[in-house]
Each structure stands twice: as structure tokens, then as C-alpha cells.
Design an enzyme around this catalytic site. Structure first.
Site, mmCIF file in Angstrom:
data_model
loop_
_atom_site.group_PDB
_atom_site.id
_atom_site.type_symbol
_atom_site.label_atom_id
_atom_site.label_comp_id
_atom_site.label_asym_id
_atom_site.label_seq_id
_atom_site.Cartn_x
_atom_site.Cartn_y
_atom_site.Cartn_z
ATOM 1 N N THR A 197 0.863 -1.176 0.000
ATOM 2 C CA THR A 197 0.000 0.000 0.000
ATOM 3 C C THR A 197 0.905 1.234 0.000
ATOM 4 O O THR A 197 2.082 1.130 0.352
ATOM 5 C CB THR A 197 -0.882 0.045 1.261
ATOM 6 O OG1 THR A 197 0.001 0.142 2.388
ATOM 7 C CG2 THR A 197 -1.722 -1.200 1.407
ATOM 8 N N GLU B 124 -5.603 -3.945 -0.774
ATOM 9 C CA GLU B 124 -5.950 -5.039 0.151
ATOM 10 C C GLU B 124 -7.100 -5.912 -0.358
ATOM 11 O O GLU B 124 -7.374 -6.959 0.206
ATOM 12 C CB GLU B 124 -6.368 -4.459 1.517
ATOM 13 C CG GLU B 124 -5.226 -3.892 2.347
ATOM 14 C CD GLU B 124 -5.001 -2.406 2.107
ATOM 15 O OE1 GLU B 124 -5.305 -1.929 0.993
ATOM 16 O OE2 GLU B 124 -4.516 -1.723 3.029
ATOM 17 N N LYS C 79 -15.332 16.999 10.936
ATOM 18 C CA LYS C 79 -16.400 16.967 11.936
ATOM 19 C C LYS C 79 -16.719 18.390 12.354
ATOM 20 O O LYS C 79 -15.899 19.070 12.960
ATOM 21 C CB LYS C 79 -15.980 16.121 13.131
ATOM 22 C CG LYS C 79 -17.049 15.135 13.480
ATOM 23 C CD LYS C 79 -16.618 14.080 14.429
ATOM 24 C CE LYS C 79 -17.851 13.215 14.734
ATOM 25 N NZ LYS C 79 -17.613 12.279 15.774
ATOM 26 N N TRP D 199 -20.744 14.963 10.609
ATOM 27 C CA TRP D 199 -19.766 14.721 9.571
ATOM 28 C C TRP D 199 -20.117 15.439 8.267
ATOM 29 O O TRP D 199 -21.275 15.475 7.852
ATOM 30 C CB TRP D 199 -19.656 13.220 9.282
ATOM 31 C CG TRP D 199 -18.796 12.508 10.281
ATOM 32 C CD1 TRP D 199 -18.067 13.085 11.275
ATOM 33 C CD2 TRP D 199 -18.583 11.107 10.378
ATOM 34 N NE1 TRP D 199 -17.408 12.126 11.981
ATOM 35 C CE2 TRP D 199 -17.696 10.900 11.455
ATOM 36 C CE3 TRP D 199 -19.028 9.998 9.667
ATOM 37 C CZ2 TRP D 199 -17.265 9.636 11.839
ATOM 38 C CZ3 TRP D 199 -18.599 8.738 10.037
ATOM 39 C CH2 TRP D 199 -17.725 8.558 11.120
HETATM 40 P P1 ADP Z 1 -3.261 3.360 -1.792
HETATM 41 O O1 ADP Z 1 -2.009 2.600 -1.776
HETATM 42 O O2 ADP Z 1 -3.217 4.741 -2.332
HETATM 43 O O3 ADP Z 1 -4.067 3.245 -0.523
HETATM 44 P P2 ADP Z 1 -5.301 1.871 -2.990
HETATM 45 O O4 ADP Z 1 -5.639 1.731 -4.407
HETATM 46 O O5 ADP Z 1 -5.211 0.642 -2.201
HETATM 47 O O6 ADP Z 1 -3.995 2.645 -2.955
HETATM 48 O O7 ADP Z 1 -6.314 2.889 -2.326
HETATM 49 C C1 ADP Z 1 -7.533 2.446 -1.829
HETATM 50 C C2 ADP Z 1 -8.377 3.607 -1.406
HETATM 51 O O8 ADP Z 1 -8.694 4.426 -2.528
HETATM 52 C C3 ADP Z 1 -9.705 3.216 -0.857
HETATM 53 O O9 ADP Z 1 -9.636 2.823 0.481
HETATM 54 C C4 ADP Z 1 -10.517 4.500 -1.048
HETATM 55 O O10 ADP Z 1 -10.261 5.439 -0.038
HETATM 56 C C5 ADP Z 1 -9.966 5.029 -2.338
HETATM 57 N N1 ADP Z 1 -10.851 4.674 -3.454
HETATM 58 C C6 ADP Z 1 -10.723 3.669 -4.323
HETATM 59 N N2 ADP Z 1 -11.724 3.679 -5.229
HETATM 60 C C7 ADP Z 1 -12.514 4.721 -4.913
HETATM 61 C C8 ADP Z 1 -13.722 5.263 -5.451
HETATM 62 N N3 ADP Z 1 -14.319 4.763 -6.525
HETATM 63 N N4 ADP Z 1 -14.255 6.347 -4.838
HETATM 64 C C9 ADP Z 1 -13.677 6.891 -3.758
HETATM 65 N N5 ADP Z 1 -12.544 6.434 -3.203
HETATM 66 C C10 ADP Z 1 -11.967 5.359 -3.769
#
Ligand code: ADP
Length: 540
Positions: free
Chosen positions: A186, A331, A440, A445
Site C-alpha cells: 500500500t 488489500e 467533523k 460529519w
Molecule cells: P493506496 O495505496 O493509495 O491506498 P489503494 O488503491 O489501495 O492505494 O487505495 C484504496 C483507497 O482508494 C480506498 O480505500 C478509497 O479510499 C480510495 N478509493 C478507491 N476507489 C474509490 C472510489 N471509486 N471512490 C472513492 N474512493 C476510492
């Protein structure tokens, strides 16, 4: 038990073997790291991947060894997906956009034994060599004549030279489908990146799920171009899905600007592609300047960050492209949810359809999701209550590499995503924020994502980030930070006026500031923590 159905394992190599056998002439097009276009097909690539497997075994690669890649989306990288995993080693796709110290950390944490690298990244790795502990050999993804000279790294090997020494007469070995196959970290916005280890089984069943009609709906008749890089959650696993269905595959290389993307779509008659919103913004800009179209393109996935409504409108109305809004994470392999209409949505107006389509979608078979409040009590699926989003299923990570106790893994296989979401009566999930980005205000929220998505709908706005800033009465109030389009002239008042009838009044940003650029993570997301730091002394 006697007579029970075959337990032949689900292995990544079987995807390529199938494609070679039944779609052998189907093309794979790749823009290599010198921007040359290479045309190959599944039959040839299977042979080349087998040669790679033979060469790896000779180099000393063993089952369970981690073998790293640092490369763009190209043919040799694709061969590594199969050659490495196919012999039971683990293909560790490194995101070169991570900070240098994070790169050192993940290479050492993963105990990478060999590194396969595109020429472009040699200078980057040269700087880190003295801190890297394990790597025994570095192989450059090029022909012998293109080999770079490095005074720092001795004994670089040419990929083509390496595999040319082999004959490809090789049977992919069979082993337990629960064997680890690939590794992605990640991007680690707080602390070190964390390793997510995929298995053969999880990769193959995820590919089945991704190809299904209510997911990406892919078949041998498609031409598929993943734009999400092969180092970001395995290009969202699209190379595996494409191979499974035997579709023509287009790997776009390093140039992902609007013109390069449009050219590839047109020249190769791409029908399906997938990328983050930033890529689509660049493409729109080019289409508007050039008057070009996306005639062959039927549908595209937008994921990684929320897809703004205006983007969806434009894709449908101006370019005739169906948008599939997807949510997922490194993940989650990465598909969690995907947005497809239900039968009951037919007959709705375009605007009503968009109200649903902008949500991040419903779980595909295999995953379950739920939302909980701060006491871990499950909240109702009513489209209003929002809380922590959890997910579980056979391709969701059960922990992190080399981390004994994960703080985000709960009981009964549930994984806490770090996202805050609503789920409606039909199971459509909508992300309102990352947990750590939540604003917040007076105990309530405010969704920063929703405000950002409306703000980027303004014609003068290129990018928008919303953060919570300290407020003496309300604790926090939203601050809207904007990067304008080139030469655009727009005032704070015009922006606020534009938002007025789109969001509820108490969500209205208390101020708007204009900046030259916003900070981004290695996967292209706006780095809210850095923004909060930058504006920590800001006073309304
Ligand atoms: P990173 O390593 O940047 O975390 P990831 O691809 O694993 O890369 O990131 C996952 C996160 O990206 C998610 O937990 C969410 O917050 C965001 N995300 C992914 N797809 C979407 C979506 N369609 N809309 C909003 N947020 C998204």
C-alpha cells in the site's frame, strides 16, 4: 472422498496456458520503455514466459522467493507476472513513485532476491543500492544493444539476453493453489507501506468475478487496455482477467497523457479501459482541443478516487461511453464494489440514473460489506447512516506481510477499510471520506469527497481538495483548496455561488483558496494529511 470432483489447482499459469491454447493468435500490443510499439500474441508470450521461467530457475529462483519488478505497463512486465508466479515465486510489483526511503523499506522488507527493471528507473535504484540488503541480480527489461551503462550497478543483465538462452520447452508446474503469487505494498500515507500478499487461488477467482456481466463484463471479443499501472494493485488485476477471457490486450507503457491514450484507443480499437479520474481529465482536455472521439470505446472503469458526476455525464453524453464506477483497495485484490444498474432502474431518467451511478456500487459475488459506528455496532443499509466500512471475502487480505498483529483486521475475517461510507437499501455503497480525512463540524460529519466532486464540475477548476480546519465554535469547518485550469479566471464568490444549490448550506466551505498544485500520493490521490499540515495555521 472417492468420486469427488477434481481438485486441480487454480494457478495463474493456467490463465496464460488457456489463452495460448484457445486464443493463441489474439494480439498483445505493448508500448515498450523506449516508446516502441511491440505486437505479439498469447502463443508467443506463453513461450517467452516459459523461457523466463527456465532462466529464473537457472538463476536460482525457488518457490516462495520474492522477485521484484520496477516497470511500466509493457509486455516484459506482463511476462514477469506469469514467469515469476508460474514457478511458485512471488512477483513483487514495486511502485516507483514511492519515496526513496519507502522503496528501500519495501525492497528489504520483501527480501527481494532479483529485480527486473525498466531502463527509466535505473537512476532511481542506483541511488538506493547501498541501502538495499538482499538483491542478488538486476535484470534490465531491454535488448542487449539497448543496455545502459551503470558505474554503480555491476553485472546488469539484459532481459532478452537472459531468456534467449532458453528453449521454452517447459511445463508449468502444478502446486497448491493457496501458494503466494504476488505482492503489492500500500502507498503508506501514514507510516511505512504494508505488504499485501496475493495467492494463486485468490487471483484466479477474483478474475472470474471481475469478468462477470455485472462486474466488468469482459469477453474474448473485447480489446482491453488497463491504464492503471501494473505496479498499482496489478493494474487492478485486469491483465489476469484479460488473459482468462482471451481478449486482445493493449499495454500502454509510460505515456499516459491524453493524446497517447486517445491514439492507442483509436489505433487498436480499444473497447474497455480502466483508470483513475486524473487520467480521464487529461484525456478530456485533449479530446476538446483536438476534436477527436472515442468511437471504439464501449465502457470504462473509473476507480481509485471518486468519479465526479460531471465526468460521468461527459462520458455518456459526449462520448457515448458507459462508466463503471468501482471501489477497491490494494488489500482487496482490488475489486470490492462495482456500479451496474438493476432491472428496476430501467426507465429512469438520465439524471435519476446518475444519482445511483455516482455511488461506488454493489459488492460482486465473493465479497460482503458492512458499515459500523464508533462502537462497532452495524448500521442499517438506509443510504443515510454512515460509518466505518468493512469487507470480507476470499480475495480480501487477512493481514499484512511481516506484521504480526494487524490493527485493521477484526473477527470473522472482517477487514476495516479505513473508508467511511453509506450503504443503501439495494446494497449500493457510497464513500463519503477516508476515516482520517473526515471533517467533523459541530459533531456532524461533512463529506469532503462530495464537495470536491461538485467543485471540479466548475469549468475553471482543475482539481479540488477539501480539508477540515480548526474553528473556535464548530471545531472544524471545511476549507476548499483549488487548482485552476490554465489561464482560467474565477473568484471565490463564483465558486461558492456554483456550489450553493448543490450541497446543503452547512456543508458550504467557509473559505476558498487558490493554489498552484496539490500534494499527491504515489497512487495519485490528493494527500489530505499534507494539505492539513500546510493549512494548519489557517484562520477563517
Ligand atoms: P493506496 O495505496 O493509495 O491506498 P489503494 O488503491 O489501495 O492505494 O487505495 C484504496 C483507497 O482508494 C480506498 O480505500 C478509497 O479510499 C480510495 N478509493 C478507491 N476507489 C474509490 C472510489 N471509486 N471512490 C472513492 N474512493 C476510492
Amino acid at each position: 472422498m472417492h468420486g469427488l470432483i477434481s481438485d486441480r489447482p487454480l494457478l495463474i499459469s493456467s490463465l496464460l496456458e488457456h489463452a495460448a491454447r484457445y486464443h493463441g493468435n489474439t494480439e498483445i500490443i505493448s508500448v515498450d520503455s523506449q516508446d516502441k510499439t511491440i505486437r505479439s500474441n498469447y502463443e508467443n508470450v506463453n513461450i517467452r514466459s516459459k523461457k523466463l521461467a527456465q532462466a529464473l530457475i537457472k538463476l536460482g529462483a525457488k518457490k516462495g522467493d520474492t522477485i521484484a519488478t520496477m516497470a511500466w505497463s509493457n509486455l516484459r512486465h506482463y511476462e514477469l507476472y506469469f514467469g515469476v508466479s508460474g514457478i511458485g515465486s512471488i512477483c513483487h510489483t514495486i511502485n516507483p513513485r514511492l519515496f526513496p526511503e519507502q522503496l528501500v523499506f519495501i525492497i528489504n522488507d520483501a527480501k527481494d532476491k532479483f529485480l527486473f527493471i525498466d531502463i527509466d528507473f535505473i537512476p532511481l535504484i542506483e541511488k538506493l543500492m547501498d541501502k538495499i540488503t538482499k538483491i542478488e541480480k538486476i535484470i534490465v527489461l531491454c535488448d542487449k544493444i539497448d543496455m545502459p551503462n551503470s558505474s554503480i550497478i555491476k553485472n546488469l543483465i539484459s532481459y532478452e539476453d537472459l531468456i534467449n538462452g532458453e528453449n521454452g520447452d517447459f511445463d508449468w508446474p502444478l502446486f497448491d493453489e493457496k501458494t503466494a503469487s504476488s505482492l503489492c505494498y500500500t502507498s503508506g500515507t501514514t507510516g511505512n507501506p504494508k505488504g499485501v500478499l496475493y495467492a494463486h487461488r485468490s487471483t484466479v477467482i477474483h478474475a472470474f468475478a471481475a469478468a462477470a456481466p455485472d462486474a466488468m463484463n469482459l469477453s474474448a471479443r473485447d480489446v482491453i487496455m488497463p491504464i492503471a499501472p501494473m505496479f498499482h494493485a496489478n493494474a487492478w488485476a485486469i491483465p489476469y482477467v484479460t488473459t482468462m477471457v482471451g481478449a486482445k490486450l493493449v499495454l500502454p507503457g509510460r505515456n499516459l497523457d491524453g493524446e497517447s491514450v486517445q491514439n492507442l484507443i483509436e489505433n487498436e480499437q480499444v473497447t474497455f479501459t480502466a483508470a483513475v479520474p486524473t487520467i480521464w481529465l487529461m484525456l478530456f482536455e485533449y479530446l476538446e482541443q483536438s476534436g477527436k472521439k472515442l468511437d471504439s470505446l464501449k465502457s470504462c472503469v473509473v476507480g481509485g478516487s471518486a468519479c465526479p458526476r460531471f465526468m460521468m455525464e461527459k462520458f455518456y453524453e459526449k462520448y457515448g461511453v458507459e462508466v463503471l464506477h468501482c471501489w477497491g483497495m490494494t488489500e482487496t485484490s482490488p475489486i470490492g464494489t462495482i456500479n451496474r444498474p438493476l432491472a428496476k432502474h430501467y426507465g429512469q431518467s438520465f439524471s435519476e440514473r446518475l444519482d445511483v451511478a455516482v455511488k461506488q456500487g454493489r459488492p460482486v459475488y465473493g465479497v460482503e460489506i458492512k458499515i459500523t459506528d464508533e462502537n462497532d455496532i452495524t448500521l442499517p443499509n438506509n443510504g443515510k447512516d454512515f460509518g466505518n466500512l468493512w469487507i470480507r471475502g476470499p480475495w480480501i487480505c487477512s493481514g499484512y506481510l511481516n506484521i504480526e498483529k494487524s490493527e485493521t483486521h477484526g473477527e470473522d475475517d472482517w477487514f476495516m477499510t479505513g473508508d467511511v461510507a453509506t450503504i443503501d437499501e439495494d446494497g449500493f455503497m457510497q464513500i463519503t471520506d477516508r476515516t482520517k480525512d473526515v471533517i467533523k463540524s459541530g459533531g456532524e460529519w461533512i463529506s469532503s469527497i462530495e464537495i470536491e466532486n461538485f467543485a471540479v464540475g466548475h469549468p475553471s477548476v482543475m482539481e479540488a481538495g477539501v480539508i477540515g480546519v480548526f474553528h473556535p465554535k464548530w471545531d472544524e469547518r471545511p476549507l476548499l483548496i483549488i487548482v485552476k485550469n490554465e489561464n482560467a479566471k474565477v473568484s471565490k464568490e463564483e465558486i461558492l455561488d456554483f456550489l450553493k444549490d448543490k450541497i446543503v448550506s452547512w456543508w458550504m466551505p467557509d473559505d476558498v483558496v487558490f493554489v498552484e498544485s496539490l500534494p499527491h500520493t504515489a497512487t495519485g490521490k490528493i494527500q489530505k494529511l499534507a494539505l492539513r499540515e500546510q493549512f494548519k495555521d489557517y484562520k477563517f
